[in-house]
Design a protein around this motif. Structure first.
Motif, PDB file in Angstrom:
ATOM      1  N   VAL A 242       0.840  -1.203   0.000  1.00 26.38           N
ATOM      2  CA  VAL A 242       0.000   0.000   0.000  1.00 26.38           C
ATOM      3  C   VAL A 242       0.869   1.244   0.000  1.00 26.38           C
ATOM      4  CG1 VAL A 242      -1.874   1.225   1.160  1.00 26.38           C
ATOM      5  CG2 VAL A 242      -1.765  -1.253   1.278  1.00 26.38           C
ATOM      6  N   LEU A 243       1.950   1.218   0.790  1.00 30.92           N
ATOM      7  CA  LEU A 243       2.826   2.385   0.854  1.00 30.92           C
ATOM      8  C   LEU A 243       3.542   2.617  -0.473  1.00 30.92           C
ATOM      9  CD1 LEU A 243       4.369   1.921   4.416  1.00 30.92           C
ATOM     10  CD2 LEU A 243       2.531   3.451   3.736  1.00 30.92           C
ATOM     11  N   GLN A 244       3.872   1.539  -1.166  1.00 35.42           N
ATOM     12  CA  GLN A 244       4.598   1.665  -2.432  1.00 35.42           C
ATOM     13  C   GLN A 244       3.693   2.088  -3.587  1.00 35.42           C
ATOM     14  OE1 GLN A 244       6.317  -2.283  -2.616  1.00 35.42           O
ATOM     15  NE2 GLN A 244       8.345  -1.517  -2.068  1.00 35.42           N
ATOM     16  N   HIS A 245       2.490   1.497  -3.652  1.00 36.36           N
ATOM     17  CA  HIS A 245       1.647   1.678  -4.837  1.00 36.36           C
ATOM     18  C   HIS A 245       0.315   2.361  -4.547  1.00 36.36           C
ATOM     19  CE1 HIS A 245       4.527  -0.925  -6.809  1.00 36.36           C
ATOM     20  NE2 HIS A 245       4.294  -1.882  -5.939  1.00 36.36           N
ATOM     21  N   GLY A 246      -0.058   2.475  -3.268  1.00 33.62           N
ATOM     22  CA  GLY A 246      -1.339   3.075  -2.932  1.00 33.62           C
ATOM     23  C   GLY A 246      -2.526   2.218  -3.314  1.00 33.62           C
ATOM     24  N   THR A 247      -2.306   0.896  -3.436  1.00 37.28           N
ATOM     25  CA  THR A 247      -3.387  -0.014  -3.838  1.00 37.28           C
ATOM     26  C   THR A 247      -3.445  -1.225  -2.916  1.00 37.28           C
ATOM     27  OG1 THR A 247      -1.938  -1.197  -5.385  1.00 37.28           O
ATOM     28  CG2 THR A 247      -3.204   0.677  -6.260  1.00 37.28           C
ATOM     29  N   PHE A 248      -4.629  -1.837  -2.854  1.00 33.75           N
ATOM     30  CA  PHE A 248      -4.814  -3.077  -2.088  1.00 33.75           C
ATOM     31  C   PHE A 248      -6.126  -3.719  -2.526  1.00 33.75           C
ATOM     32  CE2 PHE A 248      -6.857   0.321   0.231  1.00 33.75           C
ATOM     33  CZ  PHE A 248      -8.091  -0.213   0.578  1.00 33.75           C
ATOM     34  N   GLU A 249      -6.337  -4.967  -2.123  1.00 39.84           N
ATOM     35  CA  GLU A 249      -7.609  -5.648  -2.333  1.00 39.84           C
ATOM     36  C   GLU A 249      -8.226  -5.945  -0.974  1.00 39.84           C
ATOM     37  OE1 GLU A 249      -4.796  -7.044  -4.073  1.00 39.84           O
ATOM     38  OE2 GLU A 249      -5.338  -5.655  -5.684  1.00 39.84           O
ATOM     39  N   PRO A 250      -9.508  -5.677  -0.797  1.00 32.39           N
ATOM     40  CA  PRO A 250     -10.163  -6.047   0.454  1.00 32.39           C
ATOM     41  C   PRO A 250     -10.112  -7.562   0.658  1.00 32.39           C
ATOM     42  CG  PRO A 250     -11.528  -4.541  -0.830  1.00 32.39           C
ATOM     43  CD  PRO A 250     -10.403  -4.980  -1.724  1.00 32.39           C
ATOM     44  N   VAL A 251     -10.254  -7.996   1.882  1.00 34.81           N
ATOM     45  CA  VAL A 251     -10.248  -9.424   2.189  1.00 34.81           C
ATOM     46  C   VAL A 251     -11.401 -10.102   1.440  1.00 34.81           C
ATOM     47  CG1 VAL A 251     -10.494 -11.154   4.003  1.00 34.81           C
ATOM     48  CG2 VAL A 251      -9.252  -9.023   4.455  1.00 34.81           C
ATOM     49  N   GLY A 252     -11.060 -11.134   0.671  1.00 34.84           N
ATOM     50  CA  GLY A 252     -12.071 -11.859  -0.099  1.00 34.84           C
ATOM     51  C   GLY A 252     -12.462 -11.186  -1.387  1.00 34.84           C
ATOM     52  N   GLY A 253     -11.872 -10.036  -1.700  1.00 33.82           N
ATOM     53  CA  GLY A 253     -12.247  -9.300  -2.905  1.00 33.82           C
ATOM     54  C   GLY A 253     -11.219  -9.422  -4.004  1.00 33.82           C
ATOM     55  N   GLU A 254     -11.639  -9.124  -5.224  1.00 34.82           N
ATOM     56  CA  GLU A 254     -10.756  -9.165  -6.378  1.00 34.82           C
ATOM     57  C   GLU A 254     -10.508  -7.769  -6.953  1.00 34.82           C
ATOM     58  OE1 GLU A 254     -12.623 -11.785  -9.135  1.00 34.82           O
ATOM     59  OE2 GLU A 254     -12.168 -13.598  -7.972  1.00 34.82           O
ATOM     60  N   LYS A 255     -11.354  -6.824  -6.621  1.00 37.56           N
ATOM     61  CA  LYS A 255     -11.227  -5.465  -7.154  1.00 37.56           C
ATOM     62  C   LYS A 255     -10.161  -4.694  -6.392  1.00 37.56           C
ATOM     63  CE  LYS A 255     -13.880  -1.256  -8.047  1.00 37.56           C
ATOM     64  NZ  LYS A 255     -15.195  -0.582  -7.901  1.00 37.56           N
ATOM     65  N   THR A 256      -9.245  -4.089  -7.140  1.00 37.08           N
ATOM     66  CA  THR A 256      -8.174  -3.305  -6.522  1.00 37.08           C
ATOM     67  C   THR A 256      -8.697  -1.921  -6.152  1.00 37.08           C
ATOM     68  OG1 THR A 256      -6.443  -4.453  -7.766  1.00 37.08           O
ATOM     69  CG2 THR A 256      -5.885  -2.296  -6.857  1.00 37.08           C
ATOM     70  N   VAL A 257      -8.395  -1.523  -4.929  1.00 35.38           N
ATOM     71  CA  VAL A 257      -8.800  -0.208  -4.427  1.00 35.38           C
ATOM     72  C   VAL A 257      -7.574   0.694  -4.401  1.00 35.38           C
ATOM     73  CG1 VAL A 257      -9.771   1.071  -2.476  1.00 35.38           C
ATOM     74  CG2 VAL A 257     -10.619  -1.228  -3.024  1.00 35.38           C
ATOM     75  N   THR A 258      -7.720   1.900  -4.906  1.00 33.28           N
ATOM     76  CA  THR A 258      -6.629   2.875  -4.901  1.00 33.28           C
ATOM     77  C   THR A 258      -6.957   3.979  -3.898  1.00 33.28           C
ATOM     78  OG1 THR A 258      -6.145   2.453  -7.232  1.00 33.28           O
ATOM     79  CG2 THR A 258      -5.280   4.498  -6.283  1.00 33.28           C
ATOM     80  N   VAL A 259      -5.972   4.312  -3.068  1.00 33.53           N
ATOM     81  CA  VAL A 259      -6.194   5.340  -2.042  1.00 33.53           C
ATOM     82  C   VAL A 259      -5.054   6.353  -2.040  1.00 33.53           C
ATOM     83  CG1 VAL A 259      -7.588   3.930  -0.480  1.00 33.53           C
ATOM     84  CG2 VAL A 259      -5.093   3.866  -0.302  1.00 33.53           C
ATOM     85  N   ASP A 260      -5.381   7.541  -1.572  1.00 39.04           N
ATOM     86  CA  ASP A 260      -4.402   8.615  -1.357  1.00 39.04           C
ATOM     87  C   ASP A 260      -4.400   8.901   0.139  1.00 39.04           C
ATOM     88  OD1 ASP A 260      -2.870  10.905  -1.235  1.00 39.04           O
ATOM     89  OD2 ASP A 260      -4.457  12.215  -2.002  1.00 39.04           O
TER      90      ASP A 260
END
Length: 446
Positions: A242-260
């Protein structure tokens, strides 16, 4: 000539098209000339530079007859805030027809910070402290106001790490956004992953609906990761991504979430030692510790104790509508105690004393919790020869504790033989105690 002026100068026509933008205006706003010349100032600054004071705010050209001045807070291109005095002067042709405006910008940010430090030199937001170590922290928080870099706050429990994190957020360009805290050491790994990254419905038993994690809730704001040293290695890997790319997937999810998100972390552990032992990832450490801040323990800034004690007692007085005060002996007891629980323990001890004092308004040493009162009683008061009168009865071997030993070492300037005499024990007894408690005694005397 314009670039030699100490003020920023911006000029635009009746259509708000910018035709003049000085170098000081570039510094103040964060924009450069080729980004703004020929463009509508409202599109560039999003009504943010003048706000409701803008002469063209409602497109009716409410132009001042001569000039007008006002103070405003401006959010720069990089997200930092500037305190500005704006002066707007109408531009007129030879027929005295208004053709545009000339705005002068004076950056008052440093001056206002200086005024704040002069008016309240011992405070920064909710932080209280006059010790030079705290003043350095105040300076660093101000330096960080123009930056979004990760910060890690190290210090013992009770030193006010979360309060420092709040102050960093409040001084930053994200101060009007959310501050989201999470205690990494308070939750098991499975729950922590869901807490940080969220989960989708059906991800695990009990996941009855989608839930946003703390990272997503903190989007555009600040996430405070307390006790980050308690993260397991698998969780450290996920945090690093998350710190490197600002992205993650929720537990059990496939959709990538982008955050600032701006990340501030805190720990009461020595992360460098953990890196050396392989229990904390080195790459994550350097991602988190771009700016390290050390929150000093209370025993290392004893001149702050009266300031803090009086503030905490004033709060109690306001809440209870009482008029408590400290006796001279009570304040001396507070100053001389080692406070292993730091500021939090000091606040609790004062609340305890106000309850135990019953109807008495003046707090005495015996009103404090027994560990505070006992430490003072063990060392006693200095006699004519500088030795300490001990509370223990003749013939009884004095019982040592870390607080009393640290105080004796401090009073003796680290002279262990002198400290042993103050404590009423032999040097060997003191040496044995120090060897057994090496990890909990003040470093400078061990």
């Amino acid at each position: 000539m314009l670039n030699a002026l100490p003020q920023g100068i911006i000029g635009h026509d009746l259509n708000r098209k910018i035709f003049l933008f000085s170098s000081e205006a570039e510094r103040i706003t964060g924009y450069v000339q080729n980004e703004v010349l020929g463009r509508d100032c409202h599109q560039i600054f999003d009504n943010n530079l003048c706000g409701e004071n803008c002469a063209f705010f409602d497109d009716k050209g409410r132009m001042p007859e001569t000039h007008c001045s006002y103070d405003t807070t401006y959010k720069t291109k990089n997200g930092s805030f500037k305190e500005i005095t704006m002066t707007v002067i109408p531009l007129r042709n030879e027929r005295q027809e208004t053709t545009g405006v000339l705005a002068s910008l004076v950056d008052r940010t440093v001056l206002k910070h200086s005024h704040r430090r002069t008016e309240e030199p011992f405070r920064f937001g909710d932080i209280i402290g006059q010790d030079h170590k705290m003043q350095l922290i105040y300076d660093l928080i101000e330096d960080l106001s123009d930056s979004d870099v990760p910060v890690i706050i190290s210090g013992e429990s009770g030193t006010g790490k979360e309060i420092i994190a709040h102050a960093i957020h409040a001084a930053s360009g994200r101060r009007d956004k959310v501050f989201v805290p999470v205690n990494c050491g308070a939750l098991p790994e499975g729950t922590l992953e869901s807490e940080l990254f969220g989960h989708v419905k059906g991800a695990f038993t009990g996941a009855m609906r989608d839930k946003k994690g703390r990272f997503e809730l903190a989007h555009t704001g600040t996430l405070f990761l307390d006790e980050v040293g308690e993260l397991t290695l698998p969780m450290q890997v996920k945090l690093l991504r998350v710190l490197q790319h600002g992205t993650f997937e929720p537990v059990g999810g496939e959709k990538t979430v982008t955050v600032d998100v701006r990340v501030i972390s805190a720990t009461n552990r020595n992360l460098k030692d953990m890196v050396a032992k392989g229990t904390f990832r080195e790459d994550l450490y350097y991602r988190l510790a771009v700016i390290p801040i050390d929150a000093p323990p209370l025993r290392h800034k004893k001149n702050d104790i009266p300031l803090l004690a009086n503030e905490f007692l004033a709060r109690v007085n306001r809440e209870t509508r009482r008029n408590f005060s400290f006796s001279a002996e009570a304040m001396k007891t507070l100053v001389e105690y080692a406070w292993p629980g730091n500021v939090r323990q000091l606040q609790n001890a004062i609340q305890y004393a106000t309850i135990k004092s019953r109807k008495e308004q003046v707090l005495l040493p015996n009103h404090f919790p027994h560990e505070v009162a006992n430490a003072a009683a063990q060392l006693g008061q200095p006699g004519a020869d500088g030795a300490f009168a001990h509370a223990s009865r003749p013939g009884r071997k004095p019982k040592l504790n870390a607080a009393a030993v640290e105080l004796a070492l401090a009073k003796s300037g680290g002279n262990k033989a002198k400290a042993a005499r103050m404590l009423g024990v032999g040097r060997a007894t003191l040496y044995n105690f120090m060897n057994e408690h090496n990890g909990t005694l003040e470093d400078s005397h061990v």
